[in-house]
Design an enzyme around this catalytic site. Structure first.
Site, PDB file in Angstrom:
ATOM      1  N   CYS A   2      -3.778   2.752  -4.507  1.00 40.52           N
ATOM      2  CA  CYS A   2      -4.643   3.593  -3.677  1.00 40.52           C
ATOM      3  C   CYS A   2      -4.651   4.975  -4.325  1.00 40.52           C
ATOM      4  CB  CYS A   2      -4.148   3.653  -2.236  1.00 40.52           C
ATOM      5  SG  CYS A   2      -5.208   4.716  -1.233  1.00 40.52           S
ATOM      6  N   TYR A  48     -15.131   4.977   7.445  1.00 39.06           N
ATOM      7  CA  TYR A  48     -15.668   3.651   7.124  1.00 39.06           C
ATOM      8  C   TYR A  48     -17.118   3.484   7.550  1.00 39.06           C
ATOM      9  CZ  TYR A  48     -11.055   2.197   5.656  1.00 39.06           C
ATOM     10  OH  TYR A  48      -9.878   2.074   4.968  1.00 39.06           O
ATOM     11  N   HIS A  52       0.860  -1.196   0.000  1.00 41.26           N
ATOM     12  CA  HIS A  52       0.000   0.000   0.000  1.00 41.26           C
ATOM     13  C   HIS A  52       0.889   1.236   0.000  1.00 41.26           C
ATOM     14  CE1 HIS A  52      -2.770   3.068   1.458  1.00 41.26           C
ATOM     15  NE2 HIS A  52      -3.756   2.256   1.151  1.00 41.26           N
ATOM     16  N   ASP A 102     -13.029   3.499  -0.840  1.00 43.66           N
ATOM     17  CA  ASP A 102     -12.280   3.779   0.374  1.00 43.66           C
ATOM     18  C   ASP A 102     -12.697   5.143   0.923  1.00 43.66           C
ATOM     19  OD1 ASP A 102     -10.409   3.239   2.289  1.00 43.66           O
ATOM     20  OD2 ASP A 102      -8.658   3.561   1.013  1.00 43.66           O
ATOM     21  N   HIS A 103     -12.665   5.273   2.233  1.00 50.06           N
ATOM     22  CA  HIS A 103     -12.876   6.553   2.925  1.00 50.06           C
ATOM     23  C   HIS A 103     -14.090   7.343   2.440  1.00 50.06           C
ATOM     24  CE1 HIS A 103      -8.320   6.608   3.937  1.00 50.06           C
ATOM     25  NE2 HIS A 103      -8.917   5.497   4.283  1.00 50.06           N
ATOM     26  N   HIS A 119      -7.765   0.519  -4.138  1.00 54.61           N
ATOM     27  CA  HIS A 119      -8.504   1.354  -3.186  1.00 54.61           C
ATOM     28  C   HIS A 119      -8.925   2.587  -3.972  1.00 54.61           C
ATOM     29  CE1 HIS A 119      -6.429  -0.044   0.820  1.00 54.61           C
ATOM     30  NE2 HIS A 119      -7.100  -0.999   0.230  1.00 54.61           N
TER      31      HIS A 119
END
Ligand code: DNO
Length: 407
Positions: free
Chosen positions: A282, A379, A244, A362-363, A309
């Site tokens: 990501c 999340y 990541h 994500d997020h 992501h």
């Protein structure tokens, strides 16, 4: 050919349930055995027990499948002794290897991990209020300098920033209440889900000091040492590694950073040239740097893109950012999605059995009912559901347009 839609689940204590996730339309679960201490082996029994819980509902007269698969481990944290290249590292590497063998035996095909020193992902605000009342995660450079220079009082902090920024931080520090200062400290040192370790101010300074003689080059060598041992085992075990990127993708507290740019990724992929030594794209982390060409990274290194992501960030004037809507902000999600779908087609064309790329939204923003609920920052169910639904729509639109067949 659709991407595999996955969802990060923090385990039995996550306020978002497996049924919620199923209803959101995901079929893959991304999770970790958060209860196992950093450095210990993930034993096969615990892995299989969690896998059973994810995939089967045993609270029925006859067990029924939930329609979910544990498809990605995120993450098995890499022990600080490995990161620092201490003489004790081999023992921790052996444990890591054993964990990989065990997740391979359990049939979990992807392992996402990071190599960030001391702190995992970092934000300064978990509740930035947006103009529509939604809450977002943010990294504000002025707040960060407030912490680094005036709360942590790190040696060398002052020289690390330009005078203007220090002045702004000083003014802000003076205007903050002690609750606000505590909140900032807590957010940086202990606030985020998935970060397995948290520190007191004193411990934190000690940890940073341990890196005094570790620059980017040394740190990169430590990563190389680790991967040379671990990647061949991952290949043998059928587990695809997915490093990541650093979040944020620049040095914090003067600590080394080696997974922030395309060049970094290239170096890592070349350490052991195999699809089992890959990366997590990501878009939010890499996208904070304008010099990262996300679409280009997928085009060039797509065969080793083992996990995606998908999220977007909006940069501000001081290199800070906040989490934007999934189809807004600085990331051109259309071109990234198109590139990923093309990569998937390419894999199908050469009959790669693992052609399907797992992705997760994500997020998300905290919105609607979640604003008054207990949620994991970034999340909460509804915000992620919104993000995933947008991405799913984008994906279908691209597939149907035939753009994946263009050059
Ligand atoms: C944040 C996540 C990180 C990530 C780890 C990977 O939302 O992207 O916590 O899981 O850095 O090891």
């Amino acid at each position: 050919m659709a991407l595999e839609q996955t969802w990060r689940w923090y385990g039995p204590s996550d306020p978002v349930t497996l049924q919620d996730i199923r209803q959101a339309g995901a079929t893959g679960i991304v999770t970790a055995l958060h209860e196992i201490q950093n450095g210990e082996v993930w034993d096969i029994k615990s892995i299989e027990k969690r896998k059973r819980l994810i995939e089967w509902n045993d609270n029925q007269p006859i067990p029924v499948t939930r329609g979910l698969t544990w498809s990605v481990v995120e993450s098995i944290p890499v022990h600080e002794d490995i990161k620092q290249g201490k003489s004790t590292r081999d023992n921790y590497i052996d444990n890591y290897i054993q964990s990989i063998r065990n997740i391979g035996k359990a049939g979990i095909p992807v392992l996402c991990y990071n190599f960030m020193p001391v702190v995992d992902w970092t934000r300064t605000n978990l509740n930035l209020q947006l103009e529509d009342g939604a809450r977002a995660l943010a990294f504000d450079m002025v707040d960060f300098v407030v912490f680094d220079q005036f709360i942590l009082c790190r040696n060398g902090a002052k020289e690390a920033y330009d005078g203007n920024l220090i002045k702004k931080a000083e003014q802000r520090f003076e205007s903050m209440s002690s609750e606000q200062k505590y909140e900032l400290e807590h957010t940086i040192l202990a606030g985020l889900p998935g970060a397995e370790e948290s520190w007191t101010l004193y411990q934190f300074q000690e940890k940073i000091d341990e890196y005094k003689n570790i620059d980017d080059n040394t740190y990169r060598k430590n990563l190389e040492y680790f991967l040379k041992k671990v990647a061949p085992v991952a290949a043998e075990s059928g587990v695809k590694l997915a490093i990541h990127p650093d979040d944020p993708p620049f040095s914090l507290f003067g600590l080394p950073r080696v997974v922030s740019t395309e060049k970094d990724i290239e170096f890592i992929l070349n350490i052991y040239d195999s699809i089992y030594n890959g990366f997590t794209l990501c878009t939010g982390s890499l996208g904070v740097r304008p010099d990262n060409d996300l679409e280009g990274i997928v085009k060039k290194h797509g065969s080793k893109l083992n996990f995606a992501h998908l999220r977007s960030t909006q940069r501000d004037e001081y290199n800070g950012f906040h989490e934007a809507g999934h189809l807004r902000g600085d990331v051109d999600m259309y071109s990234v999605m198109l590139a990923i779908l093309k990569e998937q087609r390419k894999r199908q064309g050469v009959y790669r059995p693992d052609h399907t790329i797992p992705m997760r939204a994500d997020h998300g923003h905290t919105i609607l009912d979640d604003l008054t609920k207990n949620t994991n920052p970034g999340y909460s169910a509804i915000g992620l559901l919104r993000g995933m639904a947008e991405l799913r729509g984008l994906e279908l639109g691209i597939e149907r347009s035939g753009a994946v067949f263009s050059n």
